[in-house]
Each structure stands twice: as C-alpha cells, then as structure tokens.
Design a protein around this motif. Structure first.
Motif, mmCIF file in Angstrom:
data_model
loop_
_atom_site.group_PDB
_atom_site.id
_atom_site.type_symbol
_atom_site.label_atom_id
_atom_site.label_comp_id
_atom_site.label_asym_id
_atom_site.label_seq_id
_atom_site.Cartn_x
_atom_site.Cartn_y
_atom_site.Cartn_z
ATOM 1 N N VAL A 1 46.392 47.464 43.471
ATOM 2 C CA VAL A 1 46.250 48.115 42.179
ATOM 3 C C VAL A 1 45.244 49.247 42.308
ATOM 4 N N VAL A 2 45.539 50.361 41.667
ATOM 5 C CA VAL A 2 44.654 51.517 41.687
ATOM 6 C C VAL A 2 43.711 51.430 40.485
ATOM 7 N N VAL B 1 55.043 50.014 41.291
ATOM 8 C CA VAL B 1 55.384 49.681 39.914
ATOM 9 C C VAL B 1 54.411 50.441 39.034
ATOM 10 N N ARG B 2 54.944 51.331 38.209
ATOM 11 C CA ARG B 2 54.103 52.192 37.375
ATOM 12 C C ARG B 2 54.133 51.683 35.932
ATOM 13 N N VAL B 3 52.958 51.440 35.381
ATOM 14 C CA VAL B 3 52.848 50.989 33.989
ATOM 15 C C VAL B 3 52.763 52.212 33.080
ATOM 16 N N GLY C 1 48.940 53.104 36.868
ATOM 17 C CA GLY C 1 49.035 53.289 35.421
ATOM 18 C C GLY C 1 47.997 52.530 34.623
ATOM 19 N N VAL C 2 47.177 51.708 35.296
ATOM 20 C CA VAL C 2 46.071 51.004 34.636
ATOM 21 C C VAL C 2 44.793 51.489 35.302
ATOM 22 N N ASP C 3 44.088 52.417 34.676
ATOM 23 C CA ASP C 3 42.888 52.942 35.320
ATOM 24 C C ASP C 3 41.678 52.047 35.047
ATOM 25 N N ARG C 4 40.611 52.312 35.768
ATOM 26 C CA ARG C 4 39.415 51.470 35.693
ATOM 27 C C ARG C 4 38.808 51.463 34.293
ATOM 28 N N ALA D 1 44.756 45.029 29.750
ATOM 29 C CA ALA D 1 45.003 45.453 31.127
ATOM 30 C C ALA D 1 45.560 44.294 31.951
ATOM 31 N N HIS D 2 45.014 43.110 31.736
ATOM 32 C CA HIS D 2 45.487 41.935 32.473
ATOM 33 C C HIS D 2 46.940 41.626 32.115
#
Length: 284
Positions: free
Chosen positions: A136-137, A208-210, A167-170, A180-181
């Motif tokens: 995950v990024v 997989v892009r959210v 697609g879920v940034d920090r 996010a989870h």
C-alpha cells in the motif's frame, strides 16, 4: 480462736486457687497445646518457604539453558532475543514473561507471541507472524496484512512481489482510519477474488486503485479495468469473457468499463492503439 479461723481460711483459699487452676488446665489444656503446636508449625512453614524461595532464585538448577522458537518465517531468533534481553544463564523464576512478550511483539513481523517457561531450564517462544497480502502506498510503501493493517515499511531485503493498493494516502489514513481501513479491506477482497478467479492465461494483477467511483484494476499488461462497486464475481467472469473475445480478434484493451450502474450487464471497451500508430508510423 480468731487466729485459728484466719489460718484455716488461708488454707481454704489456697486450696480453692489450686482447684481452679487444675480445672483451667483440664478445660483449656488441649486447645492451648494445639495453639502452641500450630504456631510452631506456622513458623516452620514460613521459614521453610523463605528458604525454598531463596534456593529457587539462586540455584543453578533453574538457570536458562535453551530457548526454542516456532512459527518464524521472516523474523529471526537472534532479533527477538536481542529485543527481549533473554539470555542463557538467567533464572527461570525471575523471568517476567509478559515483559518478554511485549518486547518481542515490537518486531515488525510479529503479530502475536507467547512465551512459556519449561522448568527447570528451558523457554519456548511461539510466534504468529503477519501474512503480507499486498503493498500500500502511504507516502512510503508499506506491507499490508490480511486484516488490512499496514504493519511495516517495505525493505529491499523483503523480496516481495505483491499487488499494489493505491488511492489511500497517508493524510486520509490518519484523518479517518476507520474509513481508510474499510477501503483497504475492500481492495484486499478484490485482490483475493481476482487471484481466485485467475487462470494460467490471465494477466497478473498489478494494482488496485481506490477511487470515489469504486475500484480500478490495473493488470500486468497495462489494461485498466473499471470495476465500480459490487457484483465482483460476476464482473470478473464478464472480464474473462471480454478479454478472451478480444484475444480471439487479435485486439487488446486499454480500458474495460464494467462500472455501468444504469446497465450493469453492459461492457465498454477502449481498444489499445497498434504499436505503429503509437509510434507515429503507418502500418505496412
């Protein structure tokens, strides 16, 4: 006569006192003896307990000789021993098992750990490690376990080739971890579904892009598959049929739309340009 009476009275008083004492002994003697015996036994037990404890804490008989590990795949015994401070020669009675478990649990690969003492001289450590399911990024690359939890930064020595979740940034993760989870779990479910449905001829799942409109898959050949939301199994079956049909015609897709909410059964395909057109030349 007065003197004689006084003397007799003294004899009577002494006799009465002796009789009273004898009665008291007859009445309370057994209980008193029992109390004395119990007091002695208690003192002996307390002293014996103190001596036994002192012996247990100082005897070479209880010094640690061996530590065994189970469940290790990524973490190493030496790393866990260093974190916990557990060494040969420590007294087993003095070990703080809970403190050892907390220390070992700080290792990034360790999900759960249980330490057991085996008297007289060994310890066993049962470890459950995180199972990486995807990357995950979150600014940096993190490993994501099966429960959707980022548990460590990816390192070159990890040697893992896993689908990437984007697609879920920090900042979004820290601002609303529950949301996010939920997104991460949805992405992992898609990874599992695609992996389960994949055949030898299918392209590997790369990403997989959210997105706000649902999930987008990126396959290893660069094809984007806009999945939208819901009906994952049916959409993956439809995707397989579409790709097989394109392959039979010698075509490849740049984008495949399976996200038509008005007409869920419809599929829109954007065909990839031939290599000659992408290079600005005409086909011969």
């Amino acid at each position: 006569m007065a003197f004689g009476k006084s003397k007799n009275r003294r004899h009577q008083d002494v006799a009465q006192k002796k009789a009273a004492m004898a009665g008291a002994v007859r009445t309370h003697g057994p209980g008193l003896l029992k109390a004395i015996v119990l007091t002695g036994l208690t003192c002996a037990l307390v002293w014996g307990g103190i001596e036994l404890r002192r012996w247990a804490l100082t005897s070479p008989f209880f010094l640690l000789k061996e530590t065994s590990f189970s469940g290790l795949h990524r973490a190493h015994p030496g790393e866990l021993l260093k974190l916990s401070g557990l060494t040969v020669g420590q007294n087993l009675w003095r070990l703080d098992v809970e403190a050892l478990e907390r220390a070992m649990a700080t290792h990034p690969w360790v999900r759960d750990v249980q330490v057991r003492r085996h008297f007289p001289a060994s310890v066993s450590v049962d470890v459950t490690e995180h199972v990486p399911a995807a990357l995950v990024v979150l600014n940096d690359l993190y490993l994501l376990n099966e429960e959707g939890k980022p548990f460590k930064r990816l390192q070159p020595e990890d040697g893992l080739d896993l689908p990437l979740v984007t697609g879920v940034d920090r900042e979004a993760y820290l601002a609303d971890e529950a949301k996010a989870h939920e997104n991460l779990l949805e992405a992992l479910a898609m990874v599992a579904a695609y992996t389960s449905a994949r055949t030898e001829k299918s392209e590997r799942l790369s990403e997989v892009r959210v997105t706000e409109d649902g999930l987008v898959l990126v396959l290893s050949d660069g094809t984007q598959v806009r999945m939208g939301e819901g009906a994952t199994e049916e959409k993956l079956q439809r995707l397989a049929r579409v790709r097989e049909g394109l392959k039979g015609k010698g075509l490849s897709a740049e984008v495949i739309h399976l996200d038509n909410r008005a007409r869920p059964g419809w599929v829109a395909v954007k065909i990839s340009s031939p290599v000659s057109e992408r290079n600005g030349t005409s086909a011969q």
